[in-house]
Design a protein around this motif. Structure first.
Motif, PDB file in Angstrom:
ATOM      1  N   ARG A 170      58.334  41.362  42.831  1.00 58.28           N
ATOM      2  CA  ARG A 170      57.018  41.771  43.345  1.00 58.28           C
ATOM      3  C   ARG A 170      56.449  40.738  44.304  1.00 58.28           C
ATOM      4  N   ALA A 171      56.712  39.467  44.006  1.00 61.49           N
ATOM      5  CA  ALA A 171      56.216  38.409  44.894  1.00 61.49           C
ATOM      6  C   ALA A 171      56.850  38.509  46.279  1.00 61.49           C
ATOM      7  N   TYR A 172      58.167  38.731  46.319  1.00 61.25           N
ATOM      8  CA  TYR A 172      58.846  38.907  47.598  1.00 61.25           C
ATOM      9  C   TYR A 172      58.408  40.201  48.281  1.00 61.25           C
ATOM     10  N   GLU A 173      58.176  41.235  47.470  1.00 63.81           N
ATOM     11  CA  GLU A 173      57.783  42.539  48.005  1.00 63.81           C
ATOM     12  C   GLU A 173      56.436  42.452  48.722  1.00 63.81           C
ATOM     13  N   LYS A 174      55.525  41.679  48.184  1.00 58.20           N
ATOM     14  CA  LYS A 174      54.178  41.577  48.749  1.00 58.20           C
ATOM     15  C   LYS A 174      54.077  40.542  49.872  1.00 58.20           C
ATOM     16  N   ALA A 175      55.094  39.688  49.994  1.00 54.81           N
ATOM     17  CA  ALA A 175      55.045  38.614  50.995  1.00 54.81           C
ATOM     18  C   ALA A 175      55.005  39.191  52.407  1.00 54.81           C
ATOM     19  N   SER A 176      54.118  38.663  53.235  1.00 54.57           N
ATOM     20  CA  SER A 176      53.992  39.139  54.623  1.00 54.57           C
ATOM     21  C   SER A 176      55.029  38.503  55.539  1.00 54.57           C
ATOM     22  N   GLY A 177      55.657  37.436  55.071  1.00 55.63           N
ATOM     23  CA  GLY A 177      56.702  36.759  55.833  1.00 55.63           C
ATOM     24  C   GLY A 177      57.519  35.888  54.899  1.00 55.63           C
ATOM     25  N   PHE A 178      58.599  35.330  55.408  1.00 55.44           N
ATOM     26  CA  PHE A 178      59.474  34.516  54.559  1.00 55.44           C
ATOM     27  C   PHE A 178      58.869  33.121  54.388  1.00 55.44           C
ATOM     28  N   ASN A 179      58.364  32.868  53.187  1.00 55.79           N
ATOM     29  CA  ASN A 179      57.786  31.562  52.853  1.00 55.79           C
ATOM     30  C   ASN A 179      58.193  31.246  51.419  1.00 55.79           C
ATOM     31  N   GLU A 180      59.402  30.735  51.282  1.00 52.53           N
ATOM     32  CA  GLU A 180      59.972  30.545  49.947  1.00 52.53           C
ATOM     33  C   GLU A 180      59.261  29.459  49.147  1.00 52.53           C
ATOM     34  N   GLU A 181      58.803  28.430  49.834  1.00 52.10           N
ATOM     35  CA  GLU A 181      58.139  27.335  49.112  1.00 52.10           C
ATOM     36  C   GLU A 181      56.885  27.833  48.402  1.00 52.10           C
ATOM     37  N   LYS A 182      56.164  28.749  49.055  1.00 47.28           N
ATOM     38  CA  LYS A 182      54.957  29.309  48.448  1.00 47.28           C
ATOM     39  C   LYS A 182      55.291  30.108  47.195  1.00 47.28           C
ATOM     40  N   ILE A 183      56.338  30.945  47.294  1.00 48.99           N
ATOM     41  CA  ILE A 183      56.746  31.755  46.137  1.00 48.99           C
ATOM     42  C   ILE A 183      57.312  30.866  45.033  1.00 48.99           C
ATOM     43  N   LYS A 184      58.085  29.872  45.431  1.00 50.07           N
ATOM     44  CA  LYS A 184      58.676  28.952  44.454  1.00 50.07           C
ATOM     45  C   LYS A 184      57.598  28.206  43.682  1.00 50.07           C
ATOM     46  N   GLY A 185      56.548  27.784  44.392  1.00 50.03           N
ATOM     47  CA  GLY A 185      55.456  27.070  43.737  1.00 50.03           C
ATOM     48  C   GLY A 185      54.736  27.930  42.724  1.00 50.03           C
ATOM     49  N   ARG A 186      54.660  29.220  42.997  1.00 48.85           N
ATOM     50  CA  ARG A 186      53.981  30.148  42.101  1.00 48.85           C
ATOM     51  C   ARG A 186      54.718  30.290  40.772  1.00 48.85           C
ATOM     52  N   PHE A 187      56.040  30.092  40.789  1.00 45.59           N
ATOM     53  CA  PHE A 187      56.845  30.296  39.587  1.00 45.59           C
ATOM     54  C   PHE A 187      57.315  28.991  38.945  1.00 45.59           C
ATOM     55  N   SER A 188      56.988  27.857  39.544  1.00 44.81           N
ATOM     56  CA  SER A 188      57.519  26.581  39.045  1.00 44.81           C
ATOM     57  C   SER A 188      57.005  26.239  37.653  1.00 44.81           C
ATOM     58  N   LYS A 189      55.854  26.758  37.275  1.00 43.57           N
ATOM     59  CA  LYS A 189      55.270  26.419  35.976  1.00 43.57           C
ATOM     60  C   LYS A 189      55.702  27.379  34.871  1.00 43.57           C
ATOM     61  N   ARG A 190      56.437  28.428  35.231  1.00 41.16           N
ATOM     62  CA  ARG A 190      56.880  29.399  34.230  1.00 41.16           C
ATOM     63  C   ARG A 190      58.096  28.850  33.479  1.00 41.16           C
ATOM     64  N   SER A 191      57.992  28.760  32.177  1.00 40.36           N
ATOM     65  CA  SER A 191      59.082  28.178  31.395  1.00 40.36           C
ATOM     66  C   SER A 191      60.347  29.007  31.436  1.00 40.36           C
ATOM     67  N   ASN A 192      60.206  30.345  31.620  1.00 43.86           N
ATOM     68  CA  ASN A 192      61.388  31.193  31.601  1.00 43.86           C
ATOM     69  C   ASN A 192      61.999  31.372  32.991  1.00 43.86           C
ATOM     70  N   ILE A 193      61.459  30.691  33.996  1.00 45.03           N
ATOM     71  CA  ILE A 193      62.104  30.677  35.319  1.00 45.03           C
ATOM     72  C   ILE A 193      62.259  29.205  35.716  1.00 45.03           C
ATOM     73  N   THR A 194      63.074  28.520  34.949  1.00 46.03           N
ATOM     74  CA  THR A 194      63.283  27.089  35.179  1.00 46.03           C
ATOM     75  C   THR A 194      64.057  26.846  36.454  1.00 46.03           C
ATOM     76  N   TYR A 195      65.078  27.634  36.656  1.00 45.40           N
ATOM     77  CA  TYR A 195      65.921  27.442  37.835  1.00 45.40           C
ATOM     78  C   TYR A 195      65.654  28.571  38.819  1.00 45.40           C
ATOM     79  N   PHE A 196      64.894  28.245  39.840  1.00 49.45           N
ATOM     80  CA  PHE A 196      64.442  29.258  40.806  1.00 49.45           C
ATOM     81  C   PHE A 196      65.619  29.893  41.543  1.00 49.45           C
ATOM     82  N   SER A 197      66.564  29.083  41.996  1.00 51.40           N
ATOM     83  CA  SER A 197      67.694  29.618  42.754  1.00 51.40           C
ATOM     84  C   SER A 197      68.551  30.536  41.888  1.00 51.40           C
ATOM     85  N   LYS A 198      68.660  30.207  40.574  1.00 47.37           N
ATOM     86  CA  LYS A 198      69.436  31.050  39.668  1.00 47.37           C
ATOM     87  C   LYS A 198      68.754  32.401  39.482  1.00 47.37           C
TER      88      LYS A 198
END
Length: 522
Positions: A43-71
């Protein structure tokens, strides 16, 4: 997949609404609540107006169940592919055939040979109906394997071996036709259109191939469509637009006999119909052009095509480009200018999907549109877009033409201080590319040496008349007259000589009902 890759964003961006909806249902069905957290990433990628991975990555960095973003990205990417495969599993005969053969393998491993035989008969009918000879060969291999399990008589197995060899020959022909088509297409993009007999000679080994001399061997859908497309290319390169139009019509008519093929690959149908419109423009056949345009506009309804982003983009862009080109070439560019905002919206909306080559074609036509209307600064903007991109995917002819029109516009603007630099730069560029034609030399000499010496209107008229006569001699050469940009420069010279507008000259050259055609944008 690397963290910095845009592959996931690119894939999500081109999904249709129905495909996105299916993916969410697919995910809900196949996974439990704890495993579906990656849907938030979707959903985060779906709503993104452009490719800004750092912004999306920062949004999920605190989630314990998404420890490895690239995975998580990698997992989501492959889940999307699995969902798309399931979504399209019944819409394509190739998907159906592939699934049937996988089922045959499963049943064979279980020793259920009669079950295998039943599925193979179903697969064989489907493969024969669709000229899917690669699959048909595999089906015959399976049927021969079943011979060892007493499901075929000796006579049946011998017949199968004979038919399998016939299928293998059809596959060989298809492979050769495809290879010849790939060669003539890629060479055209790399070298541009031939300017003389020596340059057209590099394409003759293709057209003189035994399979091209005997089209009766093109008995399958792939072979026949490839043969017709090769003939299209060759007559385009050979500047025989009458034959180009003939083969374009034959190709579209042939493909229309296979509606399920159009549903399987709608972009191919759009492409060949666009080529038909190009042939109609070259031959100034308004009736054929309008009929081809009607086919494209109505193809989604006629063939029940699924609405995908790539199809919508290609249809919209190709229709826009062909119409803009026709109105520019016949002297009615003001119709384009009236809808310039809509044209620019089409280009902006679909630029991420459309090829760089097609985008450069529209940029060039926009430059011609503005130039013909005296809006030279706007014309320069689009020429610079073409010139700054030196990638090989843009047809060489448009880069050469853009540089020549660029010089003319700077001359018109009176940019004498910049003109010397651009002249020298263009000369070196054309010389390096081995594309310094008689037309290029004439224009460079006219701007660099002749026009600065003019001291009176009489001198100007004499110079323009002399240059125009030289240009008419060039236009008699069947290779040189089709050089991209030559018609625009020829029209500009004639307008100067006659004291008429650019479009007035074009209308005199192209009498007809072109004014009746309105620009239709999707």
């Amino acid at each position: 997949m690397k963290t910095s890759s845009s592959e996931l964003y690119d894939l999500i961006r081109v999904l249709s609404k129905s495909e996105k909806r299916y993916f969410k249902l697919f995910s809900a069905f196949h996974h439990n609540h704890n495993e579906k957290e990656y849907l938030n990433l979707f959903r985060a990628y779906e709503k993104a107006s452009g490719f800004n991975e750092e912004k999306i990555k920062g949004r999920f960095s605190k989630r314990s169940n998404i420890t490895y973003f690239s995975k998580s990205k990698n997992y989501l990417y492959h889940q999307l592919l699995a969902a798309l495969q399931a979504y399209n599993s019944e819409s394509s005969h190739e998907f159906v055939l592939s699934n049937l053969l996988q089922q045959v393998r499963l049943l064979y491993n279980k020793g259920l040979y009669k079950h295998c035989s039943k599925l193979l008969k179903k697969a064989q009918r489907l493969a024969e109906l669709n000229h899917s000879y690669q699959y048909l060969f595999n089906i015959y291999e399976w049927r021969l394997l079943l011979f060892h399990n007493d499901l075929l008589s000796v006579k049946q197995s011998e017949k199968l071996r004979e038919v399998r060899l016939e299928v293998l020959e059809k596959i060989r022909c298809e492979t050769i036709y495809r290879d010849l088509l790939a060669k003539i297409s890629s060479w055209t993009d790399i070298y541009g259109t031939p300017a003389n007999e020596k340059e057209i000679a590099r394409f003759r080994p293709i057209i003189s191939h035994p399979l091209m001399k005997d089209p009766k061997q093109a008995t399958t859908y792939i072979s026949r469509s490839s043969y017709l497309q090769i003939m299209q290319f060759y007559h385009f390169l050979n500047n025989d637009y009458k034959q180009l139009l003939r083969y374009s019509e034959q190709l579209v008519n042939y493909v229309e006999e296979w509606p399920h093929r159009i549903r399987h690959n709608p972009l191919y149908y759009v492409s060949i119909t666009d080529n038909l419109m190009a042939g109609a423009i070259a031959q100034r056949e308004l009736g054929i052009f309008l009929e081809a345009r009607r086919k494209l506009i109505s193809c989604r309804e006629r063939y029940g095509l699924s609405s995908t982003r790539s199809l919508e983009a290609t249809l919209s862009f190709y229709l826009c480009l062909s119409q803009v080109t026709l109105l520019n070439e016949t002297g009615y560019s003001e119709k384009n200018l009236e809808k310039a905002e809509g044209i620019l919206q089409v280009m902006k909306k679909h630029e991420a999907i459309i090829s760089e080559r097609k985008k450069a074609e529209l940029q060039y036509q926009l430059a011609v549109m503005y130039f013909s209307q005296g809006e030279n600064k706007n014309a320069l903007k689009y020429l610079l877009e073409i010139m700054k991109d030196e990638t090989s995917v843009i047809n060489a002819d448009f880069r050469f033409a853009a540089r020549m029109l660029f010089l003319v516009i700077h001359f018109e603007l009176g940019n004498d201080d910049m003109l010397g630099y651009y002249l020298h730069s263009t000369y070196r560029y054309l010389l390096k590319k081995g594309k310094l034609s008689r037309f290029d030399k004439l224009l460079l000499k006219l701007i660099k040496n002749d026009l600065p010496k003019v001291r009176s209107r009489k001198d100007l008229n004499q110079l323009l008349e002399r240059s125009h006569k030289e240009l008419q001699l060039i236009l008699k050469n069947r290779f040189e007259k089709r050089q991209t940009g030559l018609q625009e420069i020829s029209t500009w010279l004639e307008s100067k000589l006659k004291g008429k507008s650019f479009n007035e000259v074009l209308r005199e050259r192209n009498p007809g009902d072109w004014a009746q055609m309105d620009l239709v944008l999707l």
